[in-house]
Design an enzyme around this catalytic site. Structure first.
Site, PDB file in Angstrom:
ATOM      1  N   ARG A 143      46.904  44.348  83.857  1.00  0.00           N
ATOM      2  CA  ARG A 143      45.982  43.701  82.920  1.00  0.00           C
ATOM      3  C   ARG A 143      45.724  42.282  83.386  1.00  0.00           C
ATOM      4  NH1 ARG A 143      48.556  39.754  80.235  1.00  0.00           N
ATOM      5  NH2 ARG A 143      50.675  39.998  79.439  1.00  0.00           N
ATOM      6  N   ASN A 167      45.657  38.313  82.920  1.00  0.00           N
ATOM      7  CA  ASN A 167      46.560  37.383  82.240  1.00  0.00           C
ATOM      8  C   ASN A 167      45.834  36.046  82.067  1.00  0.00           C
ATOM      9  OD1 ASN A 167      49.141  37.069  81.003  1.00  0.00           O
ATOM     10  ND2 ASN A 167      49.806  35.833  82.730  1.00  0.00           N
ATOM     11  N   ASP A 195      55.026  29.140  83.306  1.00  0.00           N
ATOM     12  CA  ASP A 195      53.992  29.939  82.654  1.00  0.00           C
ATOM     13  C   ASP A 195      52.669  29.193  82.735  1.00  0.00           C
ATOM     14  OD1 ASP A 195      52.516  31.618  80.874  1.00  0.00           O
ATOM     15  OD2 ASP A 195      54.351  32.201  79.857  1.00  0.00           O
ATOM     16  N   ASN A 234      49.380  33.176  86.514  1.00  0.00           N
ATOM     17  CA  ASN A 234      49.545  32.331  85.333  1.00  0.00           C
ATOM     18  C   ASN A 234      48.844  30.991  85.454  1.00  0.00           C
ATOM     19  OD1 ASN A 234      50.585  32.605  82.679  1.00  0.00           O
ATOM     20  ND2 ASN A 234      52.486  33.421  83.503  1.00  0.00           N
ATOM     21  N   GLU A 265      48.793  32.420  73.698  1.00  0.00           N
ATOM     22  CA  GLU A 265      48.439  32.099  75.085  1.00  0.00           C
ATOM     23  C   GLU A 265      47.061  31.447  75.136  1.00  0.00           C
ATOM     24  OE1 GLU A 265      49.175  31.717  78.051  1.00  0.00           O
ATOM     25  OE2 GLU A 265      50.908  32.912  78.632  1.00  0.00           O
TER      26      GLU A 265
END
Length: 303
Positions: free
Chosen positions: A109, A111, A214, A160, A17
């Protein structure tokens, strides 16, 4: 248009990521999110370096700090911490916490996160335990040097992709659980986003076929590139019309994020994931060349 997709050597990340191109070091930084690891692909050496952050199990993004080449802002759980790393050593250390969010939401959490063109932090949270499509407890935040954390948006499922267009004064944002990309009017002087509007919809006829947007990036012509976590495809989209200009196909399903880089900023780097028993080459990081497009370098975080 004939583009070429090639793997980077030894670039595996179970949940790759946050690709960020650093011009000064001609390197692509990214994370192995659920391993608490940072990676650096050195363009000149054609080699990937990996480090484990001591005492951390999560690393959701990596942002170089302005003026300090050994420090990076990294998302560890609900904390954004400063990590000291020389870009080579196999271990890295947390120096201090920059800020923390949602202390009451222990199952959340951080991201995806990025810096806007002025060096402000933008990033958000998601449910980490349980169903994030049902429990929309995530939020999107802004933080800038000398200030506090500012709430930009609540009612987020999975915070995202993020991108900015200075020419059009726009901010683009993805909440994966909405199956769409939104545009906002963006004030680059104040960092305030307003007037959300859906510009690209990834829903299909049947909910089980909906594509999951995403990570995202933008090129110098203002087109956005949307990674799909369940689609093996990056969609190049004109955000003004919503028209798909190109479908970039990858040899693995879970495409997590994209960033332009390379000496001429014309290589599209792609992170992927190997979640839920995806077969090889899942988790490989790729470069896509021949797109006849250029992007913008990553911006250092000003603290």
């Amino acid at each position: 248009m004939s583009y070429k997709v090639e793997p980077l050597p030894d670039s595996y990340a179970g949940l790759g990521e946050g690709p960020h191109w650093d011009v000064a070091r001609q390197s692509l930084y990214y994370v192995d999110l659920e391993a608490g690891a940072l990676l650096r692909y050195d363009y000149k050496q054609n080699k990937v370096y990996r480090t484990q952050i001591e005492g951390e199990k999560l690393a959701s993004f990596v942002l170089p700090i302005e003026g300090n080449p050994l420090e990076f802002a990294v998302g560890c759980g609900r904390r954004t911490v400063i990590v000291h790393w020389d870009g080579v050593s196999p271990t890295a250390k947390v120096v201090r916490t920059l800020f923390a969010v949602q202390s009451e939401f222990e199952e959340n959490r951080l991201n995806d996160a990025k810096t806007d063109p002025h060096g402000r932090f933008f990033g958000g949270t998601m449910r980490y335990v349980g169903d994030e499509f049902v429990h929309r407890h995530g939020e999107l935040y802004r933080w800038e040097a000398g200030g506090n954390v500012t709430l930009v948006k609540s009612d987020v499922g999975i915070s995202n992709g993020l991108a900015w267009d200075e020419k059009l004064k726009k901010f683009y944002y993805i909440d994966t659980t909405d199956y769409e990309v939104k545009s906002y009017d963006y004030n680059f002087e104040t960092g305030v986003a307003s007037n959300p509007k859906v510009i690209y919809n990834l829903r299909k006829t049947s909910p089980k076929d909906h594509l999951l947007p995403d990570g995202m990036t933008i090129d110098t012509e203002g087109n956005i590139y949307v990674a799909t976590f369940n689609g093996a495809t990056i969609f190049k989209v004109n955000p003004s019309t919503g028209k798909v200009l190109l479908e970039i196909k990858l040899p693995t399903k879970q495409i997590t994020s994209v960033a332009f880089g390379g000496p001429n900023l014309d290589i599209l780097y792609v992170t992927t994931a190997a979640k839920f028993d995806q077969p090889a080459p899942a988790g490989t990081t790729y470069k896509v060349t021949g797109l006849n497009a250029k992007g913008y370098p990553g911006v250092n975080l000003k603290i």
